[in-house]
Design a protein around this motif. Structure first.
Motif, PDB file in Angstrom:
ATOM      1  N   HIS A  32       9.122   4.147  37.432  1.00 46.72           N
ATOM      2  CA  HIS A  32       7.846   4.181  36.725  1.00 46.72           C
ATOM      3  C   HIS A  32       7.202   5.564  36.794  1.00 46.72           C
ATOM      4  O   HIS A  32       6.695   6.086  35.784  1.00 46.72           O
ATOM      5  CB  HIS A  32       6.918   3.130  37.328  1.00 46.72           C
ATOM      6  N   GLU A  33       7.229   6.150  37.979  1.00 46.98           N
ATOM      7  CA  GLU A  33       6.571   7.432  38.156  1.00 46.98           C
ATOM      8  C   GLU A  33       7.327   8.582  37.498  1.00 46.98           C
ATOM      9  O   GLU A  33       6.727   9.566  37.049  1.00 46.98           O
ATOM     10  CB  GLU A  33       6.401   7.714  39.660  1.00 46.98           C
ATOM     11  N   LEU A  34       8.668   8.501  37.447  1.00 42.23           N
ATOM     12  CA  LEU A  34       9.459   9.596  36.877  1.00 42.23           C
ATOM     13  C   LEU A  34       9.559   9.529  35.355  1.00 42.23           C
ATOM     14  O   LEU A  34       9.813  10.555  34.703  1.00 42.23           O
ATOM     15  CB  LEU A  34      10.863   9.581  37.489  1.00 42.23           C
ATOM     16  N   ASN A  35       9.418   8.349  34.802  1.00 42.26           N
ATOM     17  CA  ASN A  35       9.568   8.200  33.341  1.00 42.26           C
ATOM     18  C   ASN A  35       8.544   9.040  32.574  1.00 42.26           C
ATOM     19  O   ASN A  35       8.866   9.655  31.545  1.00 42.26           O
ATOM     20  CB  ASN A  35       9.447   6.728  32.935  1.00 42.26           C
ATOM     21  N   GLN A  36       7.319   9.064  32.994  1.00 45.21           N
ATOM     22  CA  GLN A  36       6.267   9.787  32.258  1.00 45.21           C
ATOM     23  C   GLN A  36       6.510  11.295  32.212  1.00 45.21           C
ATOM     24  O   GLN A  36       6.525  11.900  31.121  1.00 45.21           O
ATOM     25  CB  GLN A  36       4.902   9.486  32.887  1.00 45.21           C
ATOM     26  N   PRO A  37       6.771  11.956  33.388  1.00 48.00           N
ATOM     27  CA  PRO A  37       7.023  13.403  33.280  1.00 48.00           C
ATOM     28  C   PRO A  37       8.318  13.716  32.540  1.00 48.00           C
ATOM     29  O   PRO A  37       8.405  14.709  31.811  1.00 48.00           O
ATOM     30  CB  PRO A  37       7.078  13.865  34.737  1.00 48.00           C
ATOM     31  N   LEU A  38       9.331  12.842  32.687  1.00 49.97           N
ATOM     32  CA  LEU A  38      10.584  13.085  31.977  1.00 49.97           C
ATOM     33  C   LEU A  38      10.379  12.953  30.466  1.00 49.97           C
ATOM     34  O   LEU A  38      10.963  13.708  29.672  1.00 49.97           O
ATOM     35  CB  LEU A  38      11.659  12.094  32.450  1.00 49.97           C
ATOM     36  N   THR A  39       9.569  12.007  30.083  1.00 52.58           N
ATOM     37  CA  THR A  39       9.294  11.846  28.638  1.00 52.58           C
ATOM     38  C   THR A  39       8.619  13.101  28.074  1.00 52.58           C
ATOM     39  O   THR A  39       8.943  13.583  26.969  1.00 52.58           O
ATOM     40  CB  THR A  39       8.410  10.611  28.401  1.00 52.58           C
ATOM     41  N   SER A  40       7.680  13.630  28.865  1.00 54.02           N
ATOM     42  CA  SER A  40       6.986  14.852  28.404  1.00 54.02           C
ATOM     43  C   SER A  40       7.949  16.027  28.327  1.00 54.02           C
ATOM     44  O   SER A  40       7.963  16.806  27.352  1.00 54.02           O
ATOM     45  CB  SER A  40       5.837  15.185  29.368  1.00 54.02           C
ATOM     46  N   VAL A  41       8.816  16.146  29.360  1.00 50.74           N
ATOM     47  CA  VAL A  41       9.773  17.257  29.364  1.00 50.74           C
ATOM     48  C   VAL A  41      10.705  17.158  28.172  1.00 50.74           C
ATOM     49  O   VAL A  41      10.968  18.151  27.451  1.00 50.74           O
ATOM     50  CB  VAL A  41      10.571  17.261  30.685  1.00 50.74           C
ATOM     51  N   MET A  42      11.212  15.933  27.908  1.00 43.09           N
ATOM     52  CA  MET A  42      12.144  15.755  26.794  1.00 43.09           C
ATOM     53  C   MET A  42      11.429  15.990  25.452  1.00 43.09           C
ATOM     54  O   MET A  42      12.004  16.587  24.518  1.00 43.09           O
ATOM     55  CB  MET A  42      12.740  14.336  26.827  1.00 43.09           C
ATOM     56  N   GLY A  43      10.181  15.577  25.334  1.00 40.62           N
ATOM     57  CA  GLY A  43       9.441  15.775  24.063  1.00 40.62           C
ATOM     58  C   GLY A  43       9.199  17.246  23.763  1.00 40.62           C
ATOM     59  O   GLY A  43       9.430  17.708  22.626  1.00 40.62           O
ATOM     60  N   TYR A  44       8.741  17.979  24.761  1.00 44.84           N
ATOM     61  CA  TYR A  44       8.503  19.405  24.535  1.00 44.84           C
ATOM     62  C   TYR A  44       9.809  20.156  24.301  1.00 44.84           C
ATOM     63  O   TYR A  44       9.876  21.105  23.500  1.00 44.84           O
ATOM     64  CB  TYR A  44       7.752  20.008  25.734  1.00 44.84           C
ATOM     65  N   ALA A  45      10.874  19.759  25.010  1.00 42.12           N
ATOM     66  CA  ALA A  45      12.162  20.433  24.781  1.00 42.12           C
ATOM     67  C   ALA A  45      12.658  20.190  23.365  1.00 42.12           C
ATOM     68  O   ALA A  45      13.207  21.089  22.701  1.00 42.12           O
ATOM     69  CB  ALA A  45      13.186  19.927  25.801  1.00 42.12           C
ATOM     70  N   GLU A  46      12.460  18.995  22.869  1.00 38.28           N
ATOM     71  CA  GLU A  46      12.902  18.696  21.497  1.00 38.28           C
ATOM     72  C   GLU A  46      12.071  19.481  20.483  1.00 38.28           C
ATOM     73  O   GLU A  46      12.596  19.976  19.469  1.00 38.28           O
ATOM     74  CB  GLU A  46      12.783  17.189  21.260  1.00 38.28           C
ATOM     75  N   LEU A  47      10.765  19.655  20.686  1.00 40.69           N
ATOM     76  CA  LEU A  47       9.923  20.437  19.791  1.00 40.69           C
ATOM     77  C   LEU A  47      10.379  21.893  19.781  1.00 40.69           C
ATOM     78  O   LEU A  47      10.434  22.536  18.709  1.00 40.69           O
ATOM     79  CB  LEU A  47       8.450  20.354  20.225  1.00 40.69           C
TER      80      LEU A  47
END
Length: 659
Positions: free
Chosen positions: A584-599
């Motif tokens: 639960h705690e790791l999903n949120q920062p990983l989602t942000s990292v993956m979103g910015y990397a894709e942008l």
């Protein structure tokens, strides 16, 4: 001539190294006693309980074969403790230190007198017992020749004499017939010349016993007889008349040789009584008629019984000093004679009892038992040890153990002996009740209770022991030893622990874990306690109580398995909770990292120098997301090796839904 001290009683000192030896030596001389070493020659013992370390010597005294026959005088320290220590010995007298020589001499003299009195009573009791046995034998035996030999043999054994002979007078005054001899069962009807036996002729003339203590020098014997007596090593001769209706019809002749030097007055009285009883028995068995060819008129049963009672007058001395009651009854069970002990027991004067029916003076609760006893004896059958409840003239209820024997074959005259066993029977009943209760208590125990003597033989084996060891109580008590109930060497090791003070105290074994051997060979784990039972400071037997631990150990193993599974379950629960929290705690920062990397990838071209690092960031973030996804699916605790002996969580197995 021997000194007076040669025949004095011996007294020994216990312990032998006591400081009282000097006082004992002086006092014993005044009291007419000999100080001896050891118990073989001792009749009395001075026991010094003031000497430290006297315990072993005292135990040796009590355990010695002659210990129970010694008369004890105990020396103690003043005070209650000293007297309490001496009380268990049941001494004849107790003295406190310091003791004066004259007082010790007087106390020893009194103890010696009591010892002699007790010894005399015991000898009189033995004499009476033999007389009663002979009386019963006279009444019961049909083989007169075997009976007469048995009488002479038993007399010779009892008095330790060389020979006892029964001589009947023949038809001629100078002729005698030996009808029995102690040393030759085949000797009978041997005719002898009385001219060679001056002692027999003197008995015939006077009708009184003749006793020659120094036979080899006695003036009654001639030179030829004295030389013959000396050559055969005979020291003393006693000839006792066998009177029948006031006439001497035979002689009981006894001779002392070897270590036996003389006859005491008590022994002469005893032999005289035996001679009287033998004369009556011979007459009743018609031996005299066959020897002398005489016949007698038959008498009525009443007159015969009265005559028989009169013939027992020599017994009165013995009857008067015995503790048992003795009554002589006629054919109708009326009392002809009652001794003092019997009169005191029944609370009635002996004079008043004479002529009264036995039922009147005893008032039995069950008169059938008493009359059956008397009737059986009147028919010629002896009975002994029959308990009869009676009510005395004073109203006391007693239980008497009675024995009855016929006095003659041709009438119903009876000799009845009885003793008071009221307290003994009451105690037996109470002990039986206690014994039954303890046996039920022991058998109802689920624990095994096993007792064994000092040789390892089993003497107690309850039902709990049967279930635990596989043997029946009959098998265990029939010769099984405790060594078979333990692994090799176990019984010896446990006895060593019992005798050691380090395992709960000497003679006790505190709770310990051991193993018993089942009959099948299985080892049975047990918890046990044990102890040694002492009697007078001496080990008597050992007893152990065993608790079967098999069920408990099985339960302990189950509990251990449950605890292990519970620990595993707790570990799994922690891992699952931790995994859920981490995912639960790791999903949120990983989602942000993956979103910015894709942008960033969309704004950059592949030939830009930053596109490749951004792509690496994006792909590693995806890989981390997959790991987080597996962490979120963890359902159990599974590990794998990592860098040598270290263990880490195996995500693939822990998150797998197989199994």
């Amino acid at each position: 001539m021997p000194s007076s001290l040669e025949f004095a009683l011996g007294i020994t000192l216990v312990p032998p190294d006591s400081q009282a030896r000097e006082a004992l030596a002086a006092s014993a001389a005044r009291a007419g006693l000999r100080v001896v070493d050891g118990l073989e020659e001792a009749s009395l013992a001075l026991v010094d309980l003031t000497l430290p370390g006297s315990g072993p010597a005292l135990r040796a005294l009590l355990e010695a074969p002659r210990g129970s026959s010694l008369t004890l005088v105990v020396l103690v320290e003043p005070g209650e403790r000293g007297f309490a220590a001496a009380q268990a010995l049941k001494p004849a007298d107790i003295l406190t230190t310091p003791v004066a020589t004259h007082e010790l001499a007087w106390r020893l003299q009194c103890a010696a007198a009591r010892h002699l009195e007790r010894a005399e009573q015991e000898r009189s009791q033995e004499d009476l017992s033999l007389l009663l046995e002979l009386t019963a034998d006279y009444a019961e035996t049909s083989d007169v020749e075997a009976l007469l030999h048995g009488v002479t043999r038993r007399l010779a054994e009892k008095l330790a004499i060389a020979r006892a002979t029964l001589v009947m007078l023949g038809r001629n005054a100078d002729e005698g017939i030996i009808v029995a001899a102690s040393d030759d069962p085949t000797l009978k009807d041997l005719r002898i010349e009385l001219s060679r036996y001056p002692e027999i002729r003197e008995v015939m003339r006077t009708g009184k016993p003749v006793v020659m203590q120094e036979a080899s020098t006695h003036p009654l014997l001639g030179d030829v007889e004295r030389r013959a007596v000396a050559a055969r090593g005979i020291h003393a001769i006693a000839a006792l008349p066998l009177p029948v209706r006031g006439q001497v019809r035979g002689v009981l002749l006894v001779r002392a040789a070897g270590s036996r030097r003389m006859f005491t007055s008590r022994e002469i009285d005893f032999l005289t009584t035996v001679a009287h009883a033998t004369a009556v028995a011979l007459r009743n068995a018609s031996v005299l008629q066959s020897v002398r060819g005489q016949t007698e008129l038959e008498k009525t049963a009443r007159l015969a019984a009265e005559e028989q009672a009169a013939s027992f007058k020599p017994y009165q001395l013995f009857f008067a000093h015995v503790s048992e009651g003795v009554a002589i009854l006629d054919d109708k069970a009326s009392v002809l004679s009652l001794n003092p002990s019997g009169a005191a027991m029944l609370d009635i004067p002996a004079v008043e009892a004479r002529g009264r029916h036995l039922h009147q003076i005893t008032q039995p609760v069950d008169e059938c038992v008493l009359m059956e006893l008397v009737t059986t004896a009147a028919r010629g059958d002896a009975r002994s040890g029959v308990d009869v409840e009676v009510c005395t003239a004073a109203g006391r209820r007693l239980t008497l153990s009675m024995s009855a024997a016929p006095m003659r074959d041709e009438d119903a005259a009876t000799i009845l002996s009885f003793r008071d066993v009221t307290d003994a029977r009451k105690m037996e009943y109470e002990l039986r009740q206690t014994k039954d209760f303890l046996e039920r208590l022991i058998d109802s125990s689920v624990d095994a209770i096993i007792a064994a003597d000092l040789k390892g033989r089993i003497i107690l084996f309850n039902k709990g022991a049967e279930a635990m060891c596989g043997y029946t109580a009959q098998e265990a008590l029939g010769g099984l030893t405790v060594h078979k109930l333990y692994p090799p060497g176990g019984a010896k090791r446990i006895m060593s622990m019992l005798r050691s003070p380090e395992h709960g105290g000497k003679g006790r074994l505190s709770l310990t874990r051991e193993e018993l051997m089942h009959q099948s060979g299985e080892r049975v784990p047990v918890n046990m306690t044990a102890s040694i039972v002492y009697e007078g400071g001496r080990e008597v037997f050992s007893v152990g109580i065993f608790t079967d631990m098999r069920a408990r150990m099985q339960l302990e193993r189950k509990l251990s398995d449950v605890e292990t599974r519970l620990e595993e379950s707790e570990k799994s629960a922690v891992i699952v909770a931790l995994a859920g929290t981490a995912a639960h705690e790791l999903n949120q920062p990983l989602t942000s990292v993956m979103g910015y990397a894709e942008l960033l990838k969309r704004k950059l071209k592949e030939d830009d120098f930053a596109w490749k690092p951004v792509d690496i960031i994006y792909r590693e973030a995806e890989r981390m997301a997959e790991i987080v996804r597996k962490i979120g699916k963890i359902t159990r605790y599974e590990t794998k090796s990592y860098m040598g002996a270290q263990q880490i969580l195996d995500l693939d197995k822990a998150s797998s839904h197989e199994d």
